[in-house]
Design an enzyme around this catalytic site. Structure first.
Site, PDB file in Angstrom:
ATOM      1  CG  ASP A   1      84.726  35.842 -44.997  1.00  0.00           C
ATOM      2  OD1 ASP A   1      85.372  36.638 -45.704  1.00  0.00           O
ATOM      3  OD2 ASP A   1      85.091  34.671 -44.798  1.00  0.00           O
TER       4      ASP A   1
ATOM      5  CG  ASN B   1      87.525  37.648 -42.768  1.00  0.00           C
ATOM      6  OD1 ASN B   1      87.627  38.212 -43.845  1.00  0.00           O
ATOM      7  ND2 ASN B   1      87.262  36.353 -42.678  1.00  0.00           N
TER       8      ASN B   1
END
Length: 348
Positions: A247, A194
């Protein structure tokens, strides 16, 4: 889309994958990020973007004029621009054929590079929103899923491919050359790769592995060990479940990592040794309305960070004062390689 993927797959097989990770000879043993007794920095609401609880704001990036661009993973193929002088939001690009953008990065010549999370391409548009180029992200016949990216000082792009699941960490890290004509594989062994950032000297790549191990992994681009031609991480810093899923991330001028944690309304600040330095929280006064903290960016030349967040209240952008200035990016490279002076706000 990203939130759905996280919630659908995070529980299945996570323990088994962790054991496999620890037993893999080429992988480092993760070190837990200790969040005990770290200072808290409160974020404040800067702009309510919409009231759609299904929105998923991502990819904040500043241009050389100081205006802010962002995307909505669930908002089709749109790219939005905020004029900072009056907080006016406009749509500068809209192309449903390349939907689900998850990241925006800006070239020093002003071009916008967009990670097509749902479309599978990297799309290049002009500052005014004209489509300039569509780059197919295919490696040796395999379609990649570009999620996040970062320019190095030479204009090459490191990008992550968000693939696999906790039982099969098949995602990876790739490099697109500055000429945008060659894709090179660094690793395809990172589960749901990510966020990706570079250290100030450009030698270390930080990659968030969202689901398989919930880690931020350190890749030494110059001297890193390789297995079967693939670079392997030298360190992995793991987050425990209540801290959320890592993230996207960013790096400040001192090399610290700012890791956005999905589903928990926070950003964790870490040193390069994996020590937690601070936690940036969405205040409880918002009632958990912006718990999906997916990404952040520094206003160039300052220590002011901007977080793209979403939740039951819709999509919003929040700000915070960081303990250091943001790392100057390729988009703001100055003549002669001079570093931009930092306007520091608040106590350090």
């Amino acid at each position: 889309m990203k939130a759905d993927n996280i919630l659908r797959t995070a529980t299945a097989g996570a323990f088994a994958v962790l054991i496999c990770f620890l037993l893999t000879a080429s992988a480092p043993v993760p070190t837990n990020v200790d969040m005990n007794n770290v200072p808290t920095i409160s974020a404040t609401l800067w702009l309510q973007v919409n009231d759609n609880p299904q929105t998923a704001l991502e990819g904040p990036a500043f241009d050389r004029n100081g205006d802010l661009y962002f995307v909505d993973v669930e908002g089709g193929g749109k790219v939005f621009k905020i004029r900072m002088s009056d907080k006016t939001i406009s749509t500068i690009y809209n192309d449903p054929r390349h939907s689900g953008f998850a990241s925006v990065k800006i070239h020093k010549d002003g071009r916008l590079f967009l990670c097509g999370f749902q479309g599978g391409d990297i799309v290049v548009v002009s500052p005014g929103g004209k489509l300039l180029q569509t780059i197919r992200t295919v490696y040796q016949g395999h379609q990649l899923i570009p999620d996040d990216m970062i320019f190095d000082r030479y204009g090459n792009i490191y990008f992550t491919s968000y693939e696999g699941d906790p039982k099969k960490p098949a995602g990876g890290i790739y490099r697109l050359t500055a000429q945008t004509d060659t894709i090179e594989r660094l690793s395809d062994r990172v589960g749901n790769a990510n966020g990706v950032s570079l250290s100030p000297d450009g030698k270390i790549l930080w990659v968030a592995e969202t689901l398989a191990t919930r880690t931020v992994q350190k890749f030494d681009l110059e001297n890193g060990e390789k297995v079967d031609g693939q670079i392997i991480p030298s360190c992995a810093y793991r987050f425990v479940p209540h801290q959320g899923w890592p993230d996207s991330n960013a790096v400040d001028a001192e090399g610290n990592i700012y890791q956005a944690m999905a589903e928990t309304g926070r950003v964790i600040v870490m040193s390069t040794q994996g020590k937690a330095l601070a936690k940036i929280l969405i205040p409880p006064e918002y009632g958990g309305g912006y718990h999906r903290t997916y990404n952040l960016a520094f206003q160039p030349g300052t220590n002011i960070g901007y977080i793209t967040a979403s939740g039951k209240k819709g999509g919003a952008i929040l700000t915070f004062k960081a303990p250091a200035c943001g790392l100057p990016l390729f988009s703001h490279e100055q003549a002669g390689g001079k570093a931009m002076k930092c306007r520091f706000s608040g106590p350090k």
